[in-house]
Design a protein around this motif. Sequence first.
Motif, PDB file in Angstrom:
ATOM      1  N   THR A 194       0.857  -1.172   0.000  1.00 31.71           N
ATOM      2  CA  THR A 194       0.000   0.000   0.000  1.00 31.71           C
ATOM      3  C   THR A 194       0.899   1.230   0.000  1.00 31.71           C
ATOM      4  N   LEU A 195       0.757   2.057  -1.029  1.00 34.32           N
ATOM      5  CA  LEU A 195       1.503   3.307  -1.130  1.00 34.32           C
ATOM      6  C   LEU A 195       0.511   4.454  -0.953  1.00 34.32           C
ATOM      7  N   LYS A 196       0.931   5.509  -0.257  1.00 38.83           N
ATOM      8  CA  LYS A 196       0.074   6.680  -0.062  1.00 38.83           C
ATOM      9  C   LYS A 196       0.801   7.915  -0.565  1.00 38.83           C
TER      10      LYS A 196
ATOM     11  N   VAL B 209       2.668  -7.747  -5.426  1.00 40.51           N
ATOM     12  CA  VAL B 209       3.832  -7.955  -6.286  1.00 40.51           C
ATOM     13  C   VAL B 209       4.655  -9.124  -5.751  1.00 40.51           C
ATOM     14  N   LYS B 210       5.446  -9.699  -6.598  1.00 41.23           N
ATOM     15  CA  LYS B 210       6.420 -10.711  -6.192  1.00 41.23           C
ATOM     16  C   LYS B 210       7.781 -10.024  -6.124  1.00 41.23           C
ATOM     17  N   ALA B 211       8.490 -10.241  -5.009  1.00 43.24           N
ATOM     18  CA  ALA B 211       9.779  -9.578  -4.817  1.00 43.24           C
ATOM     19  C   ALA B 211      10.621 -10.379  -3.831  1.00 43.24           C
ATOM     20  N   ASP B 212      11.907 -10.039  -3.796  1.00 43.57           N
ATOM     21  CA  ASP B 212      12.836 -10.690  -2.879  1.00 43.57           C
ATOM     22  C   ASP B 212      12.954  -9.970  -1.541  1.00 43.57           C
ATOM     23  N   SER B 213      12.438  -8.725  -1.438  1.00 44.27           N
ATOM     24  CA  SER B 213      12.521  -7.963  -0.199  1.00 44.27           C
ATOM     25  C   SER B 213      11.411  -6.919  -0.174  1.00 44.27           C
TER      26      SER B 213
ATOM     27  N   ALA C  46       5.934  -1.892  -6.834  1.00 37.81           N
ATOM     28  CA  ALA C  46       4.608  -1.285  -6.736  1.00 37.81           C
ATOM     29  C   ALA C  46       4.598   0.108  -7.363  1.00 37.81           C
ATOM     30  N   GLU C  47       5.653   0.874  -7.138  1.00 33.72           N
ATOM     31  CA  GLU C  47       5.758   2.203  -7.753  1.00 33.72           C
ATOM     32  C   GLU C  47       5.783   2.098  -9.274  1.00 33.72           C
ATOM     33  N   HIS C  48       6.511   1.127  -9.810  1.00 37.31           N
ATOM     34  CA  HIS C  48       6.578   0.943 -11.260  1.00 37.31           C
ATOM     35  C   HIS C  48       5.217   0.551 -11.830  1.00 37.31           C
ATOM     36  N   LEU C  49       4.494  -0.324 -11.121  1.00 36.90           N
ATOM     37  CA  LEU C  49       3.153  -0.697 -11.578  1.00 36.90           C
ATOM     38  C   LEU C  49       2.227   0.507 -11.579  1.00 36.90           C
TER      39      LEU C  49
END
Length: 59
Positions: free
Chosen positions: A7-9, A23-27, A35-38
Amino acid sequence: MASYKVTLKADLKHGSFYWVCVVKADSEEEAAVSAEHLFMAEMENARDWNFSDSDIEIE
């Protein structure tokens, strides 16, 4: 690789905007960047957006 619900605000001039995605990520840091790129990819089609939910309260 794990799945993260991110969740980004963003606090804007006339309100706040929340972006929630999975998202799928390593960290956690990589998840935030993904998420920012999406979000930026979705901004390219912002005129096609429709709000699907609301919560209205008297202040």
